[in-house]
Design a protein around this motif. Structure first.
Motif, short mmCIF file in Angstrom:
data_model
loop_
_atom_site.label_atom_id
_atom_site.label_comp_id
_atom_site.label_asym_id
_atom_site.label_seq_id
_atom_site.Cartn_x
_atom_site.Cartn_y
_atom_site.Cartn_z
N THR A 103 41.10 -32.66 -28.32
CA THR A 103 39.86 -31.89 -27.31
C THR A 103 39.57 -32.60 -28.82
OG1 THR A 103 41.08 -30.79 -25.45
CG2 THR A 103 38.75 -30.63 -26.10
N PRO A 104 38.13 -32.83 -28.29
CA PRO A 104 36.76 -33.21 -29.16
C PRO A 104 36.24 -31.53 -29.52
CG PRO A 104 35.86 -34.22 -27.50
CD PRO A 104 37.83 -33.74 -26.90
N TRP A 105 35.64 -31.32 -30.58
CA TRP A 105 34.88 -30.25 -31.04
C TRP A 105 33.78 -30.61 -32.14
CZ3 TRP A 105 35.94 -28.08 -35.43
CH2 TRP A 105 37.04 -28.67 -36.66
N SER A 106 32.76 -29.40 -32.91
CA SER A 106 32.19 -29.69 -33.67
C SER A 106 31.85 -28.11 -33.79
CB SER A 106 31.78 -31.12 -33.46
OG SER A 106 30.39 -30.33 -34.39
N ALA A 107 31.86 -27.96 -35.66
CA ALA A 107 30.88 -26.61 -35.47
C ALA A 107 30.30 -27.27 -36.75
CB ALA A 107 32.13 -25.99 -36.13
N ASN A 108 29.08 -26.42 -36.47
CA ASN A 108 27.80 -26.49 -37.61
C ASN A 108 26.93 -25.11 -37.08
OD1 ASN A 108 28.33 -29.55 -35.47
ND2 ASN A 108 26.86 -30.38 -38.10
N SER A 109 26.03 -25.21 -38.58
CA SER A 109 25.11 -23.77 -39.08
C SER A 109 23.95 -24.85 -39.36
CB SER A 109 25.82 -23.52 -40.24
OG SER A 109 26.40 -24.27 -40.95
N ALA A 110 23.04 -23.67 -38.90
CA ALA A 110 21.54 -24.05 -39.94
C ALA A 110 20.35 -22.90 -38.99
CB ALA A 110 21.41 -24.87 -37.80
N PRO A 111 20.14 -23.34 -39.51
CA PRO A 111 18.70 -21.46 -39.84
C PRO A 111 18.36 -20.99 -38.48
CG PRO A 111 17.54 -23.21 -41.26
CD PRO A 111 18.91 -23.86 -40.28
N THR A 112 18.68 -21.93 -37.04
CA THR A 112 18.05 -21.08 -35.92
C THR A 112 19.17 -21.60 -35.08
OG1 THR A 112 17.03 -23.11 -34.62
CG2 THR A 112 15.58 -21.99 -36.46
N ARG A 113 19.38 -20.96 -34.15
CA ARG A 113 20.92 -20.99 -33.41
C ARG A 113 20.61 -22.42 -32.09
NH1 ARG A 113 21.77 -17.71 -27.74
NH2 ARG A 113 23.44 -18.96 -27.10
N GLN A 114 19.71 -22.64 -32.00
CA GLN A 114 19.27 -23.96 -31.39
C GLN A 114 19.29 -24.69 -32.02
OE1 GLN A 114 18.22 -24.00 -28.16
NE2 GLN A 114 19.02 -26.22 -28.24
N GLU A 115 18.72 -24.91 -33.60
CA GLU A 115 19.75 -25.74 -34.47
C GLU A 115 21.26 -26.15 -34.47
OE1 GLU A 115 16.04 -26.61 -38.29
OE2 GLU A 115 16.10 -25.09 -37.68
N ALA A 116 21.44 -25.25 -34.95
CA ALA A 116 23.00 -24.84 -35.09
C ALA A 116 23.57 -25.63 -33.65
CB ALA A 116 23.38 -23.67 -35.53
N GLU A 117 23.71 -25.45 -32.35
CA GLU A 117 23.93 -25.59 -31.02
C GLU A 117 23.18 -27.11 -31.12
OE1 GLU A 117 21.91 -23.09 -27.75
OE2 GLU A 117 23.66 -21.47 -28.78
N ASP A 118 22.20 -27.58 -31.25
CA ASP A 118 21.90 -29.17 -31.23
C ASP A 118 22.66 -29.78 -32.44
OD1 ASP A 118 19.81 -28.64 -29.78
OD2 ASP A 118 18.41 -28.85 -30.53
N LEU A 119 23.18 -29.86 -33.38
CA LEU A 119 24.02 -30.32 -33.92
C LEU A 119 25.24 -29.59 -34.04
CD1 LEU A 119 22.61 -28.82 -37.62
CD2 LEU A 119 22.82 -31.19 -36.80
N ALA A 120 25.79 -28.61 -33.36
CA ALA A 120 27.28 -29.16 -32.69
C ALA A 120 27.54 -30.42 -31.51
CB ALA A 120 27.83 -27.67 -32.72
N LEU A 121 26.44 -29.89 -30.49
CA LEU A 121 26.70 -30.68 -29.43
C LEU A 121 26.99 -32.40 -29.84
CD1 LEU A 121 24.73 -28.27 -26.84
CD2 LEU A 121 27.46 -28.74 -27.10
N LYS A 122 25.85 -32.35 -30.47
CA LYS A 122 25.44 -33.82 -31.09
C LYS A 122 27.14 -34.29 -31.67
CE LYS A 122 22.34 -37.40 -33.17
NZ LYS A 122 20.99 -37.51 -33.95
#
Length: 156
Positions: free
Chosen positions: A120-139
């Motif tokens: 199953t594909p997955w990704s984990a990312n962190s960023a200064p905001t929740r929206q930025e982290a979600e965008d990075l992980a989903l992309k």
């Protein structure tokens, strides 16, 4: 007795030549102290084979956040849990510890759909905001061609 007198002779010889003696070895050497870890730490752990995860936020130390996230993943039934994201928030705005480790306040774990018995594909990312982290992980997760969704988010 011969052994002790030999050690004493070696000690006197070293002292007379200006080399450190055995007594000098007992003094404490200055060991560099690492800078204190500042901030509020968080971590996300994930187990790929069984899609289990664990997370923790609010730790004073990086290792503490990682250890507890792993424990939560294993407690949830994860068979091969690994830490996939570590991040931190400022405890105080002037608490930069000059380590270069960024102050990313939010982390996200995104998971895709399993297709054709593949991992199953997955990704984990962190960023200064929740929206930025979600965008990075989903992309990043979506690069596999799978439709990915946020499984977990954590902000410190």
């Amino acid at each position: 007795m011969r052994f002790r007198s030999s050690i004493a002779a070696i000690g006197m010889l070293l002292a007379s030549t200006g080399h450190p003696s055995a007594a000098d070895l007992s003094t404490e050497a200055e060991v560099p102290v690492p800078p204190p870890e500042r901030g509020i730490w968080a971590a996300i752990a994930y187990s790929t084979p069984d899609e289990k995860h664990g997370f923790f936020w609010g730790a004073d130390k990086r290792q503490e956040a990682m250890d507890i996230a792993l424990k939560h993943c294993e407690r949830d039934g994860g068979s091969k849990c690994v830490v996939v994201s570590v991040f931190r928030n400022h405890r105080h705005w002037d608490d930069d510890d000059n380590t270069g480790f960024p102050y990313y306040h939010c982390g996200v774990l995104a998971i895709g759909k399993q297709e054709n018995n593949r991992i199953t594909p997955w990704s984990a990312n962190s960023a200064p905001t929740r929206q930025e982290a979600e965008d990075l992980a989903l992309k990043a997760c979506g690069r596999s061609g799978s439709q990915c969704k946020v499984r977990e988010w954590v902000c410190t």
